[in-house]
Design an enzyme around this catalytic site. Structure first.
Site, short mmCIF file in Angstrom:
data_model
loop_
_atom_site.label_atom_id
_atom_site.label_comp_id
_atom_site.label_asym_id
_atom_site.label_seq_id
_atom_site.Cartn_x
_atom_site.Cartn_y
_atom_site.Cartn_z
N ASP A 327 0.86 -1.19 0.00
CA ASP A 327 0.00 0.00 0.00
C ASP A 327 0.89 1.23 0.00
O ASP A 327 1.88 1.28 0.74
CB ASP A 327 -0.90 -0.01 1.24
CG ASP A 327 -2.09 0.91 1.14
OD1 ASP A 327 -1.94 2.03 0.59
OD2 ASP A 327 -3.17 0.56 1.64
N ARG A 329 -0.74 4.48 0.10
CA ARG A 329 -1.63 5.61 0.36
C ARG A 329 -1.13 6.48 1.51
O ARG A 329 -1.41 7.66 1.57
CB ARG A 329 -3.05 5.11 0.66
CG ARG A 329 -3.78 4.66 -0.58
CD ARG A 329 -5.11 4.06 -0.23
NE ARG A 329 -4.97 2.79 0.49
CZ ARG A 329 -5.99 2.07 0.92
NH1 ARG A 329 -7.23 2.51 0.74
NH2 ARG A 329 -5.79 0.92 1.53
#
Length: 415
Positions: A327, A329
């Site tokens: 990830d 983000r």
């Protein structure tokens, strides 16, 4: 058509500094003390930041200039563009550590920096606030099943919902961003410079420029009810922080829970506003966990073609094999927009993400109830995703699946 300059002068060259630019004192308690963010391309001597306005859309601006469709000296006429709802200032606006990824004064440059505009500085808003209506088939369905009722204010006769929409472009104060990620400012600047192919040499040559307008997407906020109520901790706030998923959000792809969770959150926001509260959906452009849509689709193929087919047990592994990380983000910057709105308490958080919850509460915002997506809204092909996320730490009011149970959760193959 304007003729292009004969010589290219890099801003990192001697004599090309921002000598005529107003200083920026990030986190100052007033707009006058803080100073404007000037990232325009019309007059280089005025610039006091790295990068240009509108993020990645700056490339389209360049194409328009090159094609002769746009004058490089165009100045925006900001007549009648002021926000439909006033926001702030709030206490967090004067805290140089609370907000580091957006300009708190970005929606009010016409009034906050009127003197600079009158003096000829090309100052552009980085935040815009307007009114709108949204139409969603899921809301019509909620009305049909009597989960929602038309009230004439929040929900209208045509099943549309009234909202205040707020567009936010990223404005990074590099010392604060570095502190959030627990790295030195020098390390951050070097990584940004190298990983963007050397696009912004000022990152490593101009330490005096502390503000960066990154070439990335921003956020859109949808407020249901009174915007002013967001900053009132006695008014029940229902909120969802949602990261972009074009395939699901727009086209209804069923391999993930993104659109069902988003529309469920909108329903909860409408319901909360109708009951005297306020609702908020903060939508961030971080497609495919900020890995991009190409990477996301490659991962889809890898998941469905692996031995044994798609499974919850290998959900994150397949992403890491392709992208190198699970990830990108990085929710560390996400709470900034909540602080900009003056939010100190979220009574009902429509999210199961532990990363988002930890970032919000870690920034000093209190969270009350957490609301998971109803089981009946999870598409059949998305059960792999939801079970894997619950096992990885996502909030649930049920049992956390074991490794054996995860291995039994499989999705469909390629069709």
């Amino acid at each position: 058509m304007d003729s292009p300059p004969r010589h290219i002068r890099l801003t990192s060259h001697p004599g090309q500094g921002a000598s005529g630019a107003p200083p920026i004192t990030w986190g100052a308690p007033s707009a006058a003390e803080r100073g404007p963010v000037v990232g325009s391309t019309t007059r280089r001597s005025q610039r006091n930041v790295i990068g240009s306005h509108s993020g990645s859309y700056g490339v389209y601006r360049a194409l328009a200039v090159a094609a002769g469709n746009l004058s490089r000296d165009h100045r925006a006429d900001l007549t009648n563009t002021a926000p439909t709802d006033p926001i702030g200032p709030h206490a967090a606006w004067g805290d140089p550590r609370r907000i580091v990824s957006l300009d708190p004064w970005g929606a009010s440059v016409q009034t906050a920096f009127a003197e600079h505009l009158a003096a000829g500085y090309d100052i552009r808003p980085t935040i815009a606030v307007t009114k709108a209506h949204i139409h969603l088939p899921e809301i019509k369905q909620a009305i049909a099943f009597q989960r929602l009722a038309i009230d004439g204010q929040i929900l209208l006769d045509d099943a549309s919902a009234t909202v205040t929409k707020i567009a936010v472009e990223p404005v990074w104060w590099l010392p604060g961003v570095a502190e959030r990620f627990k790295v030195s400012e020098a390390e951050l600047r070097r990584a940004l410079f190298e990983e963007t192919g050397g696009m912004y040499p000022e990152l490593v040559t101009r330490s005096d420029l502390e503000v960066f307008l990154p070439p990335i997407g921003g956020q859109t906020l949808y407020v249901f009810g009174r915007v002013a109520d967001l900053a009132d901790p006695t008014v029940t706030l229902t909120a969802r922080v949602h990261d972009e998923c074009n395939g699901s959000d727009v086209f209804g792809s069923d391999i993930c829970t993104c659109r069902p969770y988003l529309t469920h959150a909108i329903e909860e926001c409408i319901k909360g506003a109708q009951q005297g509260g306020v609702g908020l959906v903060a939508y961030s452009r971080k497609e495919g966990r900020a890995l991009g849509e190409v990477t996301k689709f490659l991962v889809y193929n890898a998941r469905k073609r692996q031995t044994g087919g798609d499974s919850a047990a290998n959900y994150f592994l397949r992403t890491e094999c392709v992208a190198g990380v699970q990830d990108m983000r990085f929710q560390e910057l996400m709470p900034d927009v909540l602080h900009w709105l003056g939010i100190t308490r979220i009574h009902r958080l429509v999210s199961m993400s532990n990363d988002k919850y930890d970032a919000i509460t870690g920034s000093g915002i209190e969270v009350g109830e957490r609301i998971k997506i109803p089981d009946e809204l999870v598409p059949a092909d998305a059960k792999v995703e939801i079970e894997a996320k619950i096992a990885a730490g996502y909030f649930t009011d049920g049992a956390v699946p074991t490794e054996e149970q995860l291995a039994q959760v499989v999705g469909r193959g390629l069709v």
